[in-house]
Write an enzyme that holds these catalytic residues in place. Structure first.
Site, PDB file in Angstrom:
ATOM      1  N   ARG A 131       0.839  -1.262   0.101  1.00  0.00           N
ATOM      2  CA  ARG A 131      -0.016  -0.031   0.089  1.00  0.00           C
ATOM      3  C   ARG A 131       0.821   1.428   0.149  1.00  0.00           C
ATOM      4  O   ARG A 131       0.559   2.310  -0.437  1.00  0.00           O
ATOM      5  CB  ARG A 131      -0.799  -0.044   1.138  1.00  0.00           C
ATOM      6  CG  ARG A 131      -1.819   1.191   1.261  1.00  0.00           C
ATOM      7  CD  ARG A 131      -2.798   1.152   2.227  1.00  0.00           C
ATOM      8  NE  ARG A 131      -3.398   2.178   2.632  1.00  0.00           N
ATOM      9  CZ  ARG A 131      -4.429   3.138   1.950  1.00  0.00           C
ATOM     10  NH1 ARG A 131      -4.807   2.456   1.145  1.00  0.00           N
ATOM     11  NH2 ARG A 131      -4.532   4.235   2.292  1.00  0.00           N
TER      12      ARG A 131
ATOM     13  N   CYS B  18      -7.329  -5.063   0.772  1.00  0.00           N
ATOM     14  CA  CYS B  18      -6.132  -5.876   1.266  1.00  0.00           C
ATOM     15  C   CYS B  18      -6.817  -6.642   2.742  1.00  0.00           C
ATOM     16  O   CYS B  18      -7.934  -6.327   2.971  1.00  0.00           O
ATOM     17  CB  CYS B  18      -5.078  -4.923   1.524  1.00  0.00           C
ATOM     18  SG  CYS B  18      -5.326  -4.254   3.269  1.00  0.00           S
TER      19      CYS B  18
ATOM     20  N   PRO C 257      -9.071   2.721   1.116  1.00  0.00           N
ATOM     21  CA  PRO C 257      -9.032   3.471   0.018  1.00  0.00           C
ATOM     22  C   PRO C 257      -7.957   4.672  -0.159  1.00  0.00           C
ATOM     23  O   PRO C 257      -7.384   4.816   0.980  1.00  0.00           O
ATOM     24  CB  PRO C 257     -10.757   4.217  -0.006  1.00  0.00           C
ATOM     25  CG  PRO C 257     -10.876   4.009   1.234  1.00  0.00           C
ATOM     26  CD  PRO C 257     -10.151   2.896   2.073  1.00  0.00           C
ATOM     27  N   VAL C 258      -7.813   5.408  -1.182  1.00  0.00           N
ATOM     28  CA  VAL C 258      -7.017   6.365  -1.333  1.00  0.00           C
ATOM     29  C   VAL C 258      -7.586   7.663  -1.689  1.00  0.00           C
ATOM     30  O   VAL C 258      -7.005   8.671  -2.349  1.00  0.00           O
ATOM     31  CB  VAL C 258      -5.854   6.253  -2.393  1.00  0.00           C
ATOM     32  CG1 VAL C 258      -4.956   5.080  -1.767  1.00  0.00           C
ATOM     33  CG2 VAL C 258      -6.408   5.926  -3.987  1.00  0.00           C
ATOM     34  N   ASP C 259      -8.977   8.032  -1.319  1.00  0.00           N
ATOM     35  CA  ASP C 259      -9.727   9.119  -1.810  1.00  0.00           C
ATOM     36  C   ASP C 259      -8.984  10.417  -1.056  1.00  0.00           C
ATOM     37  O   ASP C 259      -9.012  11.364  -1.852  1.00  0.00           O
ATOM     38  CB  ASP C 259     -11.221   9.037  -1.381  1.00  0.00           C
ATOM     39  CG  ASP C 259     -11.264   8.479   0.270  1.00  0.00           C
ATOM     40  OD1 ASP C 259     -10.542   7.735   0.641  1.00  0.00           O
ATOM     41  OD2 ASP C 259     -12.336   9.132   1.035  1.00  0.00           O
ATOM     42  N   LEU C 260      -8.735  10.497   0.108  1.00  0.00           N
ATOM     43  CA  LEU C 260      -7.986  11.684   0.724  1.00  0.00           C
ATOM     44  C   LEU C 260      -6.721  12.019  -0.177  1.00  0.00           C
ATOM     45  O   LEU C 260      -6.462  13.124  -0.319  1.00  0.00           O
ATOM     46  CB  LEU C 260      -7.504  11.424   2.084  1.00  0.00           C
ATOM     47  CG  LEU C 260      -8.730  11.176   3.153  1.00  0.00           C
ATOM     48  CD1 LEU C 260      -8.181  11.026   4.355  1.00  0.00           C
ATOM     49  CD2 LEU C 260      -9.965  11.940   2.881  1.00  0.00           C
TER      50      LEU C 260
ATOM     51  N   ASP D 126      -0.643  -0.694  14.700  1.00  0.00           N
ATOM     52  CA  ASP D 126       0.120  -1.592  14.279  1.00  0.00           C
ATOM     53  C   ASP D 126       0.545  -2.515  15.531  1.00  0.00           C
ATOM     54  O   ASP D 126       1.427  -3.480  15.219  1.00  0.00           O
ATOM     55  CB  ASP D 126       1.244  -1.040  13.604  1.00  0.00           C
ATOM     56  CG  ASP D 126       0.869  -0.598  12.241  1.00  0.00           C
ATOM     57  OD1 ASP D 126      -0.434  -0.934  11.826  1.00  0.00           O
ATOM     58  OD2 ASP D 126       1.759   0.408  11.612  1.00  0.00           O
TER      59      ASP D 126
ATOM     60  N   ILE E  72      -9.196   2.399  13.767  1.00  0.00           N
ATOM     61  CA  ILE E  72      -8.476   2.802  12.372  1.00  0.00           C
ATOM     62  C   ILE E  72      -8.961   1.834  11.049  1.00  0.00           C
ATOM     63  O   ILE E  72      -9.250   2.426  10.194  1.00  0.00           O
ATOM     64  CB  ILE E  72      -7.027   2.833  12.536  1.00  0.00           C
ATOM     65  CG1 ILE E  72      -6.692   3.367  13.896  1.00  0.00           C
ATOM     66  CG2 ILE E  72      -6.330   3.259  11.450  1.00  0.00           C
ATOM     67  CD1 ILE E  72      -6.574   4.890  13.737  1.00  0.00           C
TER      68      ILE E  72
HETATM   69  C1  UD1 Z   1       0.026   3.827   7.518  1.00  0.00           C
HETATM   70  C2  UD1 Z   1       1.195   2.722   8.036  1.00  0.00           C
HETATM   71  C3  UD1 Z   1       0.269   1.403   8.633  1.00  0.00           C
HETATM   72  C4  UD1 Z   1      -0.615   2.015   9.819  1.00  0.00           C
HETATM   73  C5  UD1 Z   1      -1.507   3.141   9.501  1.00  0.00           C
HETATM   74  C6  UD1 Z   1      -2.300   3.581  10.511  1.00  0.00           C
HETATM   75  C7  UD1 Z   1       2.897   3.018   6.531  1.00  0.00           C
HETATM   76  C8  UD1 Z   1       3.775   2.567   5.334  1.00  0.00           C
HETATM   77  N1  UD1 Z   1       2.064   2.452   6.940  1.00  0.00           N
HETATM   78  O1  UD1 Z   1      -0.825   3.172   6.702  1.00  0.00           O
HETATM   79  O2  UD1 Z   1       1.207   0.623   9.044  1.00  0.00           O
HETATM   80  O3  UD1 Z   1      -1.391   0.887  10.202  1.00  0.00           O
HETATM   81  O4  UD1 Z   1      -0.884   4.093   8.903  1.00  0.00           O
HETATM   82  O5  UD1 Z   1      -1.502   4.071  11.535  1.00  0.00           O
HETATM   83  O6  UD1 Z   1       3.253   3.984   7.264  1.00  0.00           O
HETATM   84  N2  UD1 Z   1      -8.111   6.170   4.383  1.00  0.00           N
HETATM   85  C9  UD1 Z   1      -9.070   6.507   3.607  1.00  0.00           C
HETATM   86  N3  UD1 Z   1      -8.925   7.299   2.431  1.00  0.00           N
HETATM   87  C10 UD1 Z   1      -7.811   7.525   2.395  1.00  0.00           C
HETATM   88  C11 UD1 Z   1      -6.569   7.019   3.089  1.00  0.00           C
HETATM   89  C12 UD1 Z   1      -6.654   6.491   4.342  1.00  0.00           C
HETATM   90  O7  UD1 Z   1     -10.350   6.241   3.907  1.00  0.00           O
HETATM   91  O8  UD1 Z   1      -7.421   8.135   0.980  1.00  0.00           O
HETATM   92  C13 UD1 Z   1      -8.351   5.351   5.719  1.00  0.00           C
HETATM   93  C14 UD1 Z   1      -7.754   3.820   5.697  1.00  0.00           C
HETATM   94  O9  UD1 Z   1      -8.623   2.841   5.023  1.00  0.00           O
HETATM   95  C15 UD1 Z   1      -7.734   3.731   7.028  1.00  0.00           C
HETATM   96  C16 UD1 Z   1      -7.483   4.985   7.907  1.00  0.00           C
HETATM   97  O10 UD1 Z   1      -7.986   5.942   6.836  1.00  0.00           O
HETATM   98  O11 UD1 Z   1      -8.904   3.150   7.740  1.00  0.00           O
HETATM   99  C17 UD1 Z   1      -6.085   5.363   8.092  1.00  0.00           C
HETATM  100  O12 UD1 Z   1      -5.454   4.930   7.173  1.00  0.00           O
HETATM  101  P1  UD1 Z   1      -3.808   5.941   6.629  1.00  0.00           P
HETATM  102  O13 UD1 Z   1      -3.440   6.747   8.094  1.00  0.00           O
HETATM  103  O14 UD1 Z   1      -3.717   6.314   5.678  1.00  0.00           O
HETATM  104  O15 UD1 Z   1      -2.945   4.313   6.747  1.00  0.00           O
HETATM  105  P2  UD1 Z   1      -1.679   4.008   5.758  1.00  0.00           P
HETATM  106  O16 UD1 Z   1      -0.830   5.606   5.452  1.00  0.00           O
HETATM  107  O17 UD1 Z   1      -2.075   3.493   4.622  1.00  0.00           O
END
Ligand code: UD1
Length: 417
Positions: free
Chosen positions: A88, A112, A118-121, A302, A324
């Site tokens: 990711r 996953c 998602p990556v909408d943000l 984590d 989370i």
């Molecule tokens: C990072 C860490 C991961 C950790 C997570 C939360 C890395 C490489 N990975 O993952 O180990 O578990 O932070 O501390 O640093 N979300 C959305 N839209 C978005 C982005 C995120 O809905 O565009 C949601 C995700 O699905 C999740 C939550 O926001 O439910 C937090 O995700 P995020 O903080 O972005 O996690 P990662 O950066 O992927």
């Protein structure tokens, strides 16, 4: 069932190393990262970055490894599905790519094991900075031929990856970018410090409002990756489960933050020693404790699975709530097979401590869940065989060596199996 006694060297943080490597896309000069961990995720990202044109070398230096990254030119702006689906953290490349060369084509990560993620943000933030975004055949196409411009981006909830992606993009945008409700994780701050060493101007590092003044270009730098607080927390829990005394080398107690308080509440003793942390625990002395995962400075998601292994042998009951990720309890059925008493209700798990776990064949489902099973196996009566351990190699360097060096009876019987 052996007690654990000895010293364990804590490596550089995987979750800091990955965004730091991506930051090398922002400059034509060399970025040198010291204390680089040798992990499968690092290799996967190396593969991705190489095909974008990054020249990467990794060599032994002092106690750890040094990585040198240089991107004279971006040779491809496409991040293909084959690599993105493995990891990711690939979601971090569009920001720097668009910022440096006006375009990026990045596969959507897909689902996953621990949720849809998602990556909408990320996408919305790039749009606010002036990128035109299209979704086509599973790829996000981002274009900003005249460059990105600064913007005020207010995150509706905290995202580590989106904060990092947009912070990197903002370093090469025109004008000021404000990231509001930004992630405050130490790994995000580590990235910001490295970007400043590369010539970026960033205020509010480590706070929830980060302000970046865009620059025309960045330059090379040397940066030491911070210690892996999740690795350290996992070994502290190992001492808690097996009993004994472990000295964790190369990490300050402050970096573990609220996890240290939670482990103390559960009956472990944690103290600062020169250049490290000493963890002492008495086998059978674990106390039931409630835990809720939250963005930093809250308890890290984590460490949730590992904490649950510990609480499964506590005296009394505990409630673990995951806020989370929506599907991060895959380790629960495996722990139950080892004799744990756990009931799931939506985002919460009620754990009633049992006197001991029993060895069993179990299956690793994701990175932290696999560590949870290793911990459970260390404390269980009898033999535990964990399959699919390749998940472990994504985030723990030489795990079986480090544990065996402190008295654990653990061996890898088949590579990757
Ligand atoms: C990072 C860490 C991961 C950790 C997570 C939360 C890395 C490489 N990975 O993952 O180990 O578990 O932070 O501390 O640093 N979300 C959305 N839209 C978005 C982005 C995120 O809905 O565009 C949601 C995700 O699905 C999740 C939550 O926001 O439910 C937090 O995700 P995020 O903080 O972005 O996690 P990662 O950066 O992927």
């Amino acid at each position: 069932g052996n007690a654990l006694n000895g010293r364990i060297a804590i490596g550089g943080a995987k979750n800091a190393a990955l965004p730091l490597m991506v930051a090398s896309l922002l400059t034509a000069d060399t970025l040198v990262l010291s204390r680089a961990p040798r992990l499968a995720d690092i290799r996967t990202l190396t593969e991705l970055l190489r095909q974008h044109g990054v020249e990467i070398d990794m060599y032994a230096a002092g106690a750890g490894h040094e990585m040198s990254l240089r991107t004279p030119a971006i040779t491809s702006t496409t991040a293909p599905y084959d690599i993105v689906r493995k990891m990711r953290a690939s979601a971090l490349v569009p920001g720097p790519l668009v910022a440096r060369c006006g375009q990026a084509r990045v596969s959507l990560p897909g689902g996953c094991a621990i949720g849809t993620r998602p990556v909408d943000l990320h996408i919305r933030g790039l749009q606010q900075m002036g990128a035109a975004i299209e979704l086509e055949s599973g790829y996000i196409e981002a274009k900003a031929p005249k460059g990105l411009r600064g913007a005020e981006i207010v995150f509706p909830f905290v995202s580590v990856g989106a904060t990092e992606n947009l912070m990197m993009a903002a370093c090469l945008a025109k004008g000021e970018t404000r990231l509001v409700n930004a992630a405050r994780e130490p790994e995000v701050a580590d990235l910001a410090h490295c970007l400043v060493a590369m010539g970026a101007e960033i205020d509010g590092i480590g706070s929830d409002t980060v302000i970046i003044q865009g620059r025309d270009s960045l330059h090379g730098a040397r940066h030491e990756i911070i210690a892996d607080r999740i690795e350290a927390g996992s070994f502290a829990i190992a001492a808690g489960m097996a009993g004994g005394c472990l000295e964790l080398d190369g990490i300050e107690l402050g970096l573990i933050g609220i996890a240290a308080e939670t482990l103390r509440a559960a009956g472990l003793t944690l103290e600062s020693i020169p250049k490290g942390i000493r963890v002492t625990a008495e086998r059978g002395g674990i106390i039931g404790t409630d835990v809720m995962t939250e963005p930093f400075p809250g308890f890290p998601t984590d460490l949730q699975a590992q904490m649950m292994a510990l609480l499964s042998v506590a005296n009394g009951a505990s409630m673990v709530t995951e806020t989370i990720f929506e599907n991060r309890f895959m380790h629960v059925p495996e722990l139950v097979r080892m004799g744990a008493n756990i009931n799931l209700h939506q985002a919460s798990a009620m754990i009633r401590g049992v006197p001991h776990l029993t060895g069993a064949p179990v299956m690793a489902t994701d990175l932290r869940a696999s560590m949870c099973l290793v911990l459970a196996g260390l404390a269980a009566q009898g033999e535990t065989v964990i399959s699919r351990v390749y998940h472990l190699d994504r985030g723990y360097e030489r795990l079986e060596e480090k544990l065996a060096g402190c008295g654990a009876d653990i061996e890898r019987v088949r590579e990757g199996g």
